[in-house]
Design an enzyme around this catalytic site. Structure first.
Site, mmCIF file in Angstrom:
data_model
loop_
_atom_site.group_PDB
_atom_site.id
_atom_site.type_symbol
_atom_site.label_atom_id
_atom_site.label_comp_id
_atom_site.label_asym_id
_atom_site.label_seq_id
_atom_site.Cartn_x
_atom_site.Cartn_y
_atom_site.Cartn_z
ATOM 1 N N SER A 1 0.830 -1.207 0.000
ATOM 2 C CA SER A 1 0.000 0.000 0.000
ATOM 3 C C SER A 1 0.857 1.247 0.000
ATOM 4 O O SER A 1 0.346 2.339 -0.164
ATOM 5 C CB SER A 1 -0.876 0.030 1.255
ATOM 6 O OG SER A 1 -1.673 -1.108 1.317
ATOM 7 N N HIS B 1 -1.346 -2.609 -7.144
ATOM 8 C CA HIS B 1 -2.028 -2.319 -5.881
ATOM 9 C C HIS B 1 -3.539 -2.400 -6.059
ATOM 10 O O HIS B 1 -4.141 -1.565 -6.744
ATOM 11 C CB HIS B 1 -1.594 -0.929 -5.384
ATOM 12 C CG HIS B 1 -2.157 -0.599 -4.045
ATOM 13 N ND1 HIS B 1 -2.553 0.662 -3.677
ATOM 14 C CD2 HIS B 1 -2.411 -1.389 -2.970
ATOM 15 C CE1 HIS B 1 -3.020 0.624 -2.445
ATOM 16 N NE2 HIS B 1 -2.939 -0.603 -1.997
ATOM 17 N N GLU C 1 -3.782 0.152 -9.005
ATOM 18 C CA GLU C 1 -2.706 1.098 -9.310
ATOM 19 C C GLU C 1 -1.530 0.299 -9.882
ATOM 20 O O GLU C 1 -1.116 -0.702 -9.275
ATOM 21 C CB GLU C 1 -2.255 1.837 -8.043
ATOM 22 C CG GLU C 1 -3.250 2.868 -7.551
ATOM 23 C CD GLU C 1 -2.753 3.610 -6.309
ATOM 24 O OE1 GLU C 1 -2.655 4.843 -6.357
ATOM 25 O OE2 GLU C 1 -2.476 2.949 -5.292
ATOM 26 N N ASN D 1 -3.456 6.213 -1.712
ATOM 27 C CA ASN D 1 -3.219 6.286 -0.270
ATOM 28 C C ASN D 1 -2.588 7.601 0.167
ATOM 29 O O ASN D 1 -2.777 8.025 1.317
ATOM 30 C CB ASN D 1 -2.373 5.102 0.200
ATOM 31 C CG ASN D 1 -3.232 3.866 0.389
ATOM 32 O OD1 ASN D 1 -4.427 3.970 0.644
ATOM 33 N ND2 ASN D 1 -2.646 2.699 0.233
HETATM 34 N N1 CAA Z 1 -16.601 -9.904 -1.994
HETATM 35 C C1 CAA Z 1 -17.431 -9.862 -3.063
HETATM 36 N N2 CAA Z 1 -18.471 -9.007 -3.171
HETATM 37 C C2 CAA Z 1 -18.688 -8.170 -2.141
HETATM 38 C C3 CAA Z 1 -17.867 -8.151 -0.989
HETATM 39 C C4 CAA Z 1 -16.778 -9.069 -0.946
HETATM 40 N N3 CAA Z 1 -15.935 -9.117 0.103
HETATM 41 N N4 CAA Z 1 -18.326 -7.192 -0.140
HETATM 42 C C5 CAA Z 1 -19.381 -6.635 -0.745
HETATM 43 N N5 CAA Z 1 -19.590 -7.211 -1.950
HETATM 44 C C6 CAA Z 1 -20.604 -6.852 -2.941
HETATM 45 C C7 CAA Z 1 -21.943 -7.348 -2.548
HETATM 46 O O1 CAA Z 1 -22.141 -8.658 -3.057
HETATM 47 C C8 CAA Z 1 -22.859 -6.342 -3.214
HETATM 48 O O2 CAA Z 1 -23.027 -6.631 -4.579
HETATM 49 P P1 CAA Z 1 -24.477 -6.443 -5.294
HETATM 50 O O3 CAA Z 1 -24.946 -5.105 -4.889
HETATM 51 O O4 CAA Z 1 -24.178 -6.604 -6.749
HETATM 52 O O5 CAA Z 1 -25.296 -7.567 -4.739
HETATM 53 C C9 CAA Z 1 -22.077 -5.041 -3.147
HETATM 54 O O6 CAA Z 1 -20.692 -5.435 -2.991
HETATM 55 C C10 CAA Z 1 -22.504 -4.190 -2.003
HETATM 56 O O7 CAA Z 1 -22.358 -4.969 -0.818
HETATM 57 P P2 CAA Z 1 -23.325 -4.866 0.423
HETATM 58 O O8 CAA Z 1 -24.724 -4.561 -0.010
HETATM 59 O O9 CAA Z 1 -23.121 -6.084 1.278
HETATM 60 O O10 CAA Z 1 -22.724 -3.687 1.298
HETATM 61 P P3 CAA Z 1 -22.508 -2.186 0.955
HETATM 62 O O11 CAA Z 1 -23.461 -1.672 -0.061
HETATM 63 O O12 CAA Z 1 -22.444 -1.551 2.291
HETATM 64 O O13 CAA Z 1 -21.045 -2.163 0.282
HETATM 65 C C11 CAA Z 1 -18.694 -2.109 0.274
HETATM 66 C C12 CAA Z 1 -19.927 -2.669 0.943
HETATM 67 C C13 CAA Z 1 -18.551 -2.718 -1.127
HETATM 68 C C14 CAA Z 1 -17.499 -2.533 1.138
HETATM 69 C C15 CAA Z 1 -18.850 -0.552 0.151
HETATM 70 O O14 CAA Z 1 -19.203 -0.028 1.391
HETATM 71 C C16 CAA Z 1 -17.577 0.122 -0.313
HETATM 72 O O15 CAA Z 1 -17.252 0.144 -1.490
HETATM 73 N N6 CAA Z 1 -16.877 0.756 0.643
HETATM 74 C C17 CAA Z 1 -15.637 1.504 0.348
HETATM 75 C C18 CAA Z 1 -14.487 0.571 0.236
HETATM 76 C C19 CAA Z 1 -13.214 1.295 -0.048
HETATM 77 O O16 CAA Z 1 -13.114 2.512 -0.075
HETATM 78 N N7 CAA Z 1 -12.164 0.497 -0.250
HETATM 79 C C20 CAA Z 1 -10.841 1.013 -0.506
HETATM 80 C C21 CAA Z 1 -10.021 0.818 0.701
HETATM 81 S S1 CAA Z 1 -8.389 1.411 0.464
HETATM 82 C C22 CAA Z 1 -7.563 0.054 0.000
HETATM 83 O O17 CAA Z 1 -8.029 -1.022 -0.113
HETATM 84 C C23 CAA Z 1 -6.157 0.272 -0.344
HETATM 85 C C24 CAA Z 1 -5.157 0.334 0.716
HETATM 86 O O18 CAA Z 1 -4.004 0.162 0.378
HETATM 87 C C25 CAA Z 1 -5.422 0.679 2.101
#
Ligand code: CAA
Length: 290
Positions: free
Chosen positions: A124, A146, A158, A197
């Site tokens: 990250s 990434h 990325e 990040n």
């Molecule tokens: N695997 C597969 N599919 C998943 C999943 C997983 N682990 N988690 C959620 N989903 C899917 C669900 O199946 C659902 O799909 P459909 O709508 O097509 O049925 C969809 O994602 C939405 O899921 P939920 O309804 O259960 O929940 P939600 O609407 O609250 O979404 C979330 C959950 C996808 C996590 C959403 O809140 C989100 O995108 N959050 C932001 C995540 C983010 O910003 N991530 C970046 C982090 S930074 C990083 O990763 C880099 C680093 O280096 C730190």
């Protein structure tokens, strides 16, 4: 094997949420995938989590039971890096600590036989050039790929070449990410935190600081950003999703490189990590998931 051949044989080192996600999307895209953990037991557990994730996908109608079975059939779990010898691409996704990542990349340079194999890091924040420089002549084959959490959901990757990465390696990796995985990459600079990040972490740290100083409740901070800025989740829940140990590790790397106060990890984050409260994955973090 040659550098022009499409990538079918993928290895992933580390079976945590990122490694398991990368293995899952690669196997779903038709690749043969070996996932390596520190022991066979932990590798099997990672495979079990991927199986559960695929079953959730079946439940939600994203793939058929046959497709889930075929995907699992393309995944193998191992406790030994030696099982990566024949891979064309290996992505390391171990803990966000420079020493651990240097060890893994060094070992990959020893065991992966194909001289054209791409050695990628899902770090990250750690500069890719430092990982590349550690493997001598194979530094041209080292780059950052990434992914974002949850990997099956978020389309961004990325792509981070270092000063030492061969252009042909970057292009081959890009072809894999776009044509095989169906993801949407951006080019990112090889500086701590890359693009996303470097922007995201100061925002998350500001939210943790606001909570720590008692200026607002966790719910109000998160609701504010969800309802006021249409973010899918607020910064505190997002920190718990990413893992507080990862947030801390990235913040420390950014602070070491930039010496800017906005990257300094708040004491609350450090104390939660010391307490083993790492977020969703341990059931406790800024929120309680018990
Ligand atoms: N695997 C597969 N599919 C998943 C999943 C997983 N682990 N988690 C959620 N989903 C899917 C669900 O199946 C659902 O799909 P459909 O709508 O097509 O049925 C969809 O994602 C939405 O899921 P939920 O309804 O259960 O929940 P939600 O609407 O609250 O979404 C979330 C959950 C996808 C996590 C959403 O809140 C989100 O995108 N959050 C932001 C995540 C983010 O910003 N991530 C970046 C982090 S930074 C990083 O990763 C880099 C680093 O280096 C730190």
């Amino acid at each position: 094997m040659s550098a022009a051949e499409p990538i079918d044989l993928v290895g992933v080192v580390g079976g945590g949420q990122m490694g398991a996600g990368i293995a899952e999307v690669s196997a779903r895209a038709g690749c043969d995938v070996v996932i390596v953990e520190v022991s066979q037991e932990r590798a099997d557990a990672a495979l079990g989590r991927i199986g559960a994730s695929l079953q959730r996908g079946v439940g939600r109608g994203k793939l058929t039971a046959e497709e889930a079975d075929a995907t699992l059939g393309r995944l193998r779990a191992s406790g030994s890096m030696d099982d990566l010898a024949d891979r064309q691409l290996v992505v390391e996704a171990v803990v966000e600590e420079k020493g651990a990542k240097l060890d893994v990349v060094g070992r990959l340079a020893e065991v992966v036989r194909d001289p054209d194999a791409i050695l990628a890091s899902n770090t990250s924040s750690i500069p890719i050039v430092e990982l590349g420089a550690a493997v001598g002549t194979r530094s041209t084959n080292v780059l950052g790929l990434h992914f974002f959490n949850p990997v099956p959901v978020l389309s961004l990757v990325e792509i981070i070449p270092s000063l030492l990465t061969a252009e042909s390696v970057t292009e081959r990796a890009r072809t894999f990410v776009v044509d095989r995985l169906g993801k949407d990459p951006i080019n990112a600079p090889d500086r701590a935190g890359f693009t996303v990040n470097a922007l995201l972490i100061p925002y998350l740290l500001s939210a943790i600081r606001m909570l720590e100083q008692g200026l607002a409740s966790a719910k109000d901070i998160d609701d504010g950003m969800v309802k006021g800025c249409a973010h899918p989740m607020g910064p505190l829940r997002l920190s718990d999703l990413i893992g507080l140990d990862t947030v801390l590790g990235v913040a420390e790397t950014l602070y070491d490189e930039q010496r800017e106060q906005l990257f300094a990890p708040p004491a609350l984050l450090q104390r939660l990590v010391s307490a083993g409260r790492l977020g969703r994955k341990t059931g406790h973090g800024l929120y309680d998931y018990a």
